[in-house]
Design a protein around this motif. Structure first.
Motif, PDB file in Angstrom:
ATOM      1  N   PRO A 177       0.940  -1.212  -0.143  1.00  0.00           N
ATOM      2  CA  PRO A 177      -0.056  -0.138  -0.063  1.00  0.00           C
ATOM      3  C   PRO A 177       0.881   1.374   0.071  1.00  0.00           C
ATOM      4  CG  PRO A 177       0.148  -0.895   2.163  1.00  0.00           C
ATOM      5  CD  PRO A 177       0.720  -2.071   1.303  1.00  0.00           C
ATOM      6  N   GLU A 178       0.456   2.274  -0.847  1.00  0.00           N
ATOM      7  CA  GLU A 178       1.038   3.601  -0.840  1.00  0.00           C
ATOM      8  C   GLU A 178       1.235   4.180   0.664  1.00  0.00           C
ATOM      9  OE1 GLU A 178      -0.153   6.117  -3.588  1.00  0.00           O
ATOM     10  OE2 GLU A 178      -0.016   4.747  -5.368  1.00  0.00           O
ATOM     11  N   GLN A 179       0.377   3.858   1.438  1.00  0.00           N
ATOM     12  CA  GLN A 179       0.206   4.214   2.764  1.00  0.00           C
ATOM     13  C   GLN A 179      -0.865   3.475   3.510  1.00  0.00           C
ATOM     14  OE1 GLN A 179      -1.035   8.340   2.624  1.00  0.00           O
ATOM     15  NE2 GLN A 179      -3.145   7.919   2.393  1.00  0.00           N
ATOM     16  N   ARG A 180      -0.477   3.441   4.851  1.00  0.00           N
ATOM     17  CA  ARG A 180      -1.464   2.415   5.607  1.00  0.00           C
ATOM     18  C   ARG A 180      -3.027   3.106   5.744  1.00  0.00           C
ATOM     19  NH1 ARG A 180      -1.655   2.985  11.843  1.00  0.00           N
ATOM     20  NH2 ARG A 180      -3.467   1.893  11.156  1.00  0.00           N
ATOM     21  N   SER A 181      -3.704   2.197   6.146  1.00  0.00           N
ATOM     22  CA  SER A 181      -5.199   2.367   6.047  1.00  0.00           C
ATOM     23  C   SER A 181      -5.408   3.366   7.278  1.00  0.00           C
ATOM     24  CB  SER A 181      -5.976   1.328   6.473  1.00  0.00           C
ATOM     25  OG  SER A 181      -5.603   0.502   7.666  1.00  0.00           O
ATOM     26  N   THR A 182      -6.682   4.236   7.476  1.00  0.00           N
ATOM     27  CA  THR A 182      -6.757   5.410   7.964  1.00  0.00           C
ATOM     28  C   THR A 182      -6.708   4.779   9.392  1.00  0.00           C
ATOM     29  OG1 THR A 182      -8.256   6.357   6.587  1.00  0.00           O
ATOM     30  CG2 THR A 182      -8.416   7.114   8.801  1.00  0.00           C
ATOM     31  N   PRO A 183      -6.083   5.416  10.470  1.00  0.00           N
ATOM     32  CA  PRO A 183      -6.023   4.677  11.903  1.00  0.00           C
ATOM     33  C   PRO A 183      -7.466   4.763  12.448  1.00  0.00           C
ATOM     34  CG  PRO A 183      -4.361   6.552  11.590  1.00  0.00           C
ATOM     35  CD  PRO A 183      -5.151   6.289  10.314  1.00  0.00           C
ATOM     36  N   MET A 184      -7.633   3.690  13.248  1.00  0.00           N
ATOM     37  CA  MET A 184      -9.033   3.424  13.663  1.00  0.00           C
ATOM     38  C   MET A 184      -9.268   4.382  14.970  1.00  0.00           C
ATOM     39  SD  MET A 184     -11.645   1.350  13.684  1.00  0.00           S
ATOM     40  CE  MET A 184     -11.088   0.046  12.537  1.00  0.00           C
ATOM     41  N   ARG A 185     -10.550   5.154  14.808  1.00  0.00           N
ATOM     42  CA  ARG A 185     -10.854   5.906  16.007  1.00  0.00           C
ATOM     43  C   ARG A 185     -11.214   5.139  17.130  1.00  0.00           C
ATOM     44  NH1 ARG A 185     -13.740  11.279  14.421  1.00  0.00           N
ATOM     45  NH2 ARG A 185     -13.428  11.488  16.641  1.00  0.00           N
ATOM     46  N   ALA A 186     -11.026   5.485  18.494  1.00  0.00           N
ATOM     47  CA  ALA A 186     -11.599   4.949  19.452  1.00  0.00           C
ATOM     48  C   ALA A 186     -13.196   5.435  19.638  1.00  0.00           C
ATOM     49  CB  ALA A 186     -10.764   5.281  20.909  1.00  0.00           C
ATOM     50  N   PRO A 187     -14.138   4.659  20.477  1.00  0.00           N
ATOM     51  CA  PRO A 187     -15.379   4.908  20.714  1.00  0.00           C
ATOM     52  C   PRO A 187     -15.338   6.271  21.254  1.00  0.00           C
ATOM     53  CG  PRO A 187     -14.780   3.214  21.903  1.00  0.00           C
ATOM     54  CD  PRO A 187     -13.678   3.326  20.997  1.00  0.00           C
ATOM     55  N   CYS A 188     -16.598   7.167  21.068  1.00  0.00           N
ATOM     56  CA  CYS A 188     -16.804   8.301  21.756  1.00  0.00           C
ATOM     57  C   CYS A 188     -18.012   8.263  22.391  1.00  0.00           C
ATOM     58  CB  CYS A 188     -16.578   9.614  20.624  1.00  0.00           C
ATOM     59  SG  CYS A 188     -15.153   9.862  19.903  1.00  0.00           S
ATOM     60  N   ILE A 189     -18.145   9.317  23.480  1.00  0.00           N
ATOM     61  CA  ILE A 189     -19.160   9.395  24.380  1.00  0.00           C
ATOM     62  C   ILE A 189     -20.610   9.639  23.456  1.00  0.00           C
ATOM     63  CG2 ILE A 189     -18.709  11.706  24.986  1.00  0.00           C
ATOM     64  CD1 ILE A 189     -19.806  11.354  27.755  1.00  0.00           C
ATOM     65  N   HIS A 190     -21.559   9.075  23.837  1.00  0.00           N
ATOM     66  CA  HIS A 190     -22.704   9.465  23.310  1.00  0.00           C
ATOM     67  C   HIS A 190     -23.501  10.709  23.900  1.00  0.00           C
ATOM     68  CE1 HIS A 190     -27.076   9.362  22.392  1.00  0.00           C
ATOM     69  NE2 HIS A 190     -26.827   8.337  21.349  1.00  0.00           N
ATOM     70  N   PRO A 191     -24.000  11.652  23.026  1.00  0.00           N
ATOM     71  CA  PRO A 191     -24.317  12.983  23.661  1.00  0.00           C
ATOM     72  C   PRO A 191     -25.310  13.013  24.979  1.00  0.00           C
ATOM     73  CG  PRO A 191     -24.484  12.788  21.084  1.00  0.00           C
ATOM     74  CD  PRO A 191     -24.110  11.627  21.559  1.00  0.00           C
ATOM     75  N   ASP A 192     -26.164  12.124  24.792  1.00  0.00           N
ATOM     76  CA  ASP A 192     -27.291  11.879  25.756  1.00  0.00           C
ATOM     77  C   ASP A 192     -26.525  11.546  27.202  1.00  0.00           C
ATOM     78  OD1 ASP A 192     -29.260  12.388  24.071  1.00  0.00           O
ATOM     79  OD2 ASP A 192     -29.865  10.233  23.975  1.00  0.00           O
ATOM     80  N   GLN A 193     -25.400  10.829  27.132  1.00  0.00           N
ATOM     81  CA  GLN A 193     -24.628  10.420  28.361  1.00  0.00           C
ATOM     82  C   GLN A 193     -23.871  11.795  28.567  1.00  0.00           C
ATOM     83  OE1 GLN A 193     -22.271   6.677  27.390  1.00  0.00           O
ATOM     84  NE2 GLN A 193     -23.750   5.881  28.867  1.00  0.00           N
ATOM     85  N   GLY A 194     -23.373  12.180  27.579  1.00  0.00           N
ATOM     86  CA  GLY A 194     -22.605  13.681  28.154  1.00  0.00           C
ATOM     87  C   GLY A 194     -23.474  14.572  28.806  1.00  0.00           C
ATOM     88  N   SER A 195     -24.672  14.689  28.378  1.00  0.00           N
ATOM     89  CA  SER A 195     -25.585  15.647  29.100  1.00  0.00           C
ATOM     90  C   SER A 195     -25.940  15.118  30.619  1.00  0.00           C
ATOM     91  CB  SER A 195     -27.180  15.607  28.467  1.00  0.00           C
ATOM     92  OG  SER A 195     -26.767  16.233  27.063  1.00  0.00           O
ATOM     93  N   THR A 196     -26.094  13.719  30.741  1.00  0.00           N
ATOM     94  CA  THR A 196     -26.289  13.058  32.012  1.00  0.00           C
ATOM     95  C   THR A 196     -25.160  13.303  32.880  1.00  0.00           C
ATOM     96  OG1 THR A 196     -27.900  11.678  30.973  1.00  0.00           O
ATOM     97  CG2 THR A 196     -26.963  10.995  33.133  1.00  0.00           C
ATOM     98  N   PHE A 197     -23.857  13.046  32.137  1.00  0.00           N
ATOM     99  CA  PHE A 197     -22.634  13.232  33.136  1.00  0.00           C
ATOM    100  C   PHE A 197     -22.390  14.815  33.487  1.00  0.00           C
ATOM    101  CE2 PHE A 197     -17.685  12.742  32.607  1.00  0.00           C
ATOM    102  CZ  PHE A 197     -17.441  12.784  33.878  1.00  0.00           C
ATOM    103  N   ALA A 198     -22.808  15.727  32.810  1.00  0.00           N
ATOM    104  CA  ALA A 198     -22.585  16.689  33.115  1.00  0.00           C
ATOM    105  C   ALA A 198     -23.580  17.411  34.139  1.00  0.00           C
ATOM    106  CB  ALA A 198     -22.573  18.032  31.885  1.00  0.00           C
ATOM    107  N   GLU A 199     -24.738  17.022  34.041  1.00  0.00           N
ATOM    108  CA  GLU A 199     -25.673  17.132  35.139  1.00  0.00           C
ATOM    109  C   GLU A 199     -25.245  16.742  36.649  1.00  0.00           C
ATOM    110  OE1 GLU A 199     -29.450  15.636  33.942  1.00  0.00           O
ATOM    111  OE2 GLU A 199     -29.653  17.152  32.296  1.00  0.00           O
ATOM    112  N   MET A 200     -24.696  15.405  36.524  1.00  0.00           N
ATOM    113  CA  MET A 200     -24.146  14.658  37.724  1.00  0.00           C
ATOM    114  C   MET A 200     -22.863  15.742  38.417  1.00  0.00           C
ATOM    115  SD  MET A 200     -24.327  10.966  36.772  1.00  0.00           S
ATOM    116  CE  MET A 200     -24.029  10.114  38.411  1.00  0.00           C
TER     117      MET A 200
END
Length: 541
Positions: A177-200
């Motif tokens: 391959p001319e270059q390696r495949s796109t690096p894998m991105r780790a999972p990210c927080i769901h927006p709903d959980q972000g709101s709950t987390f912030a409220e807590m």
């Protein structure tokens, strides 16, 4: 032009930005070494495959890239398993490339050289996955799977074994391959959980943060959240240094210490980031199950880990940096009153008072080294001076203090892992700390440091005993057996390997001995550390 699969694999590793590999060549890996002949990849040769896996571990922790091992079939692989097990326990990325007997011989038990009944099954117990290559065309997809683990999931070792008949097979039809495949991105927080987390977070009056090795890449975001909540931060050994050694919210003390545990229990919100909440971090002294105060929020990249050791009110499957950045954007930046923050100086003092006189002196001495040599990196074995540092040693930054005294808890780690760390950061002073017992597990790797021109300083705490085990036997009324050691003439051995030798009698002489390594470009063995224990009559090892 013909190219073997072994040569093609080395070229693939170059595409994946591999710069160092650790291993000992053998008849079952010779085709890989054919590919190394004209490669920019640097090969570092240990004297035992356990040294290869420890060095790859140290390299990975220091560089942030996977450590790579080239291992022969059978004994080469089993020799390295201890180091691979430590990396598995500590979530360290490691790529293990090994041979295996020819495809037609697998599983037959015909007594072929280095044969194991099922090498793949053996390795599957200490890796994210173990794959037996059966077709040359699969090598790129399997390698991409390995890097997906390193980059997008919990970064643990991966093993790929290549049958002898495939390793030397023609791979001319495989395009690079001319270059390696796109690096894998780790999972990210769901927006709903972000709101709950912030409220807590905003509702909490006494929040506290527990950070483990999974938070190492999120120092800035974790600091910002801690400051917004005015929340003390307790770090495990693998996360020590996240807030630096002078931040007023950084406890820099083990969560196993009574004073720290008592503080955590007062919290009305405990935020656990990238930590297993496991026994070797949170209950080293057998005080009983660790209790998180108030509501518990867990952030982890591993969905299974979210269900282990403690139930949480909110379980967030996410990369630590992404989750913390999300909540920081939702929480006001001005820190609010938090009575736990006011207790941090007192908890530090109480934790220090709980240390033995020896542990306190060791921690102070290592701290003096850092004050004088601020960019130093300490790599530790399972030995009491390291336990003292794990308990209560302020660490200036992440990646500056790591050891094998947690998780798998192996011996022999310090010297080869320090050499691997030096390969990743040639400009930094790297200092290994080992007891005389653990040092002898991998003492021959002094040759690896000399041969590869990777100078390190090694402090050996020599008391001719497995003293920690001896003390434990006495505590449970077992007469100490098989713990007294006959130590060799370490100085003579070091000299034979071309090392400097320094006998120290004070902290200043210790600093000078470490500086000798940096100034001369030659590794230095440091003996005589019993000056720290001279007024108690109780040496450590």
């Amino acid at each position: 032009m013909a190219i073997t699969l072994g040569e093609y694999l080395i070229k693939l590793l170059e595409r994946f930005d591999v710069e160092h590999v650790f291993g000992i060549p053998g008849v079952h890996t010779a085709e890989l070494y054919r590919g190394l002949t004209n490669s920019p990849i640097r090969h570092v040769t240990p004297r035992h495959e356990q040294g290869a896996s420890f060095a790859a571990d140290g390299y990975a922790r220091m560089s942030g890239k996977p450590g790579v091992c080239l291992l022969i079939t059978g004994p080469g692989l089993t020799n390295a398993m201890t180091g691979i097990g430590q990396a598995y326990a500590d979530s360290i990325p490691m790529l293990i490339l090994s041979g295996v007997n020819a495809t037609r011989e697998l599983g037959h038990g015909r007594g072929r050289l280095h044969e194991l009944p099922n090498q793949n099954a053996l390795m599957s117990q200490i890796t994210a996955f173990s794959h037996t290559l059966t077709h040359a065309d699969d090598i790129l997809p399997v390698l991409e799977r390995a890097f997906a683990v390193f980059e997008g999931g919990r970064p643990r070792p991966v093993h790929i074994e290549i049958p002898l008949d495939l390793m030397g097979a023609d791979a001319s039809h495989l395009a690079l391959p001319e270059q390696r495949s796109t690096p894998m991105r780790a999972p990210c927080i769901h927006p709903d959980q972000g709101s709950t987390f912030a409220e807590m977070c905003q509702a909490a009056q006494r929040p506290i943060i527990l950070a483990g090795g999974g938070a190492r890449g999120a120092a800035e975001e974790l600091t910002r959240l801690a400051e917004a909540l005015n929340a003390p931060v307790v770090t495990t050994t693998n996360a020590r240094g996240l807030l630096g050694d002078e931040h007023p919210l950084a406890l820099n003390a083990s969560p196993s210490l009574y004073a720290v545990r008592a503080l955590v229990e007062q919290a009305d919100l405990t935020i656990a980031v990238g930590t297993e909440l496991g026994q070797t971090d949170y209950d080293v002294y057998g005080s009983g199950p660790f209790q998180a105060g108030g509501k518990l929020v867990r952030i982890d990249i591993d969905p299974q880990q979210l269900k282990r050791n403690a139930r949480a009110e909110l379980e967030i499957l996410s990369d630590a940096r992404a989750a913390l950045a999300d909540v920081v954007a939702r929480v006001p930046e001005t820190g609010k009153a938090n009575p736990l923050a006011e207790q941090v100086p007192g908890v530090r003092a109480a934790a220090a008072q709980g240390l033995s006189p020896l542990y306190a002196r060791v921690a102070r001495c290592l701290g003096t080294v850092w004050n004088t040599i601020p960019d130093a990196v300490f790599v530790g074995d399972s030995t009491q001076p390291v336990y003292a540092g794990n308990d209560l040693l302020p660490i200036p930054a992440t990646g500056r203090w790591f050891n094998s005294a947690t998780g798998f808890g192996t011996l022999g780690y310090a010297l080869p892992a320090a050499i691997g760390a030096k390969a990743a950061a040639a400009e930094r002073p790297v200092i290994a700390v080992a007891g005389d017992g653990g040092f002898q597990f991998t003492l021959t790797e002094m040759a690896m440091a000399a041969e590869a021109d990777l100078p390190v300083s090694v402090i050996v705490w020599d008391n001719a005993c497995y003293l920690e085990i001896s003390n434990y036997m006495k505590e449970i009324n077992v007469p100490p057996v098989a713990v007294d050691l006959v130590s060799p003439d370490f100085a003579a051995i070091a000299t034979a390997y071309g090392w400097n030798v320094a006998r120290v009698r004070s902290e200043q002489e210790l600093i000078e001995a470490i500086a000798l390594t940096q100034n001369s470009g030659t590794s230095t063995l440091i003996l005589g550390m019993e000056f720290l224990d001279e007024d108690t009559g109780n040496q450590d090892g």
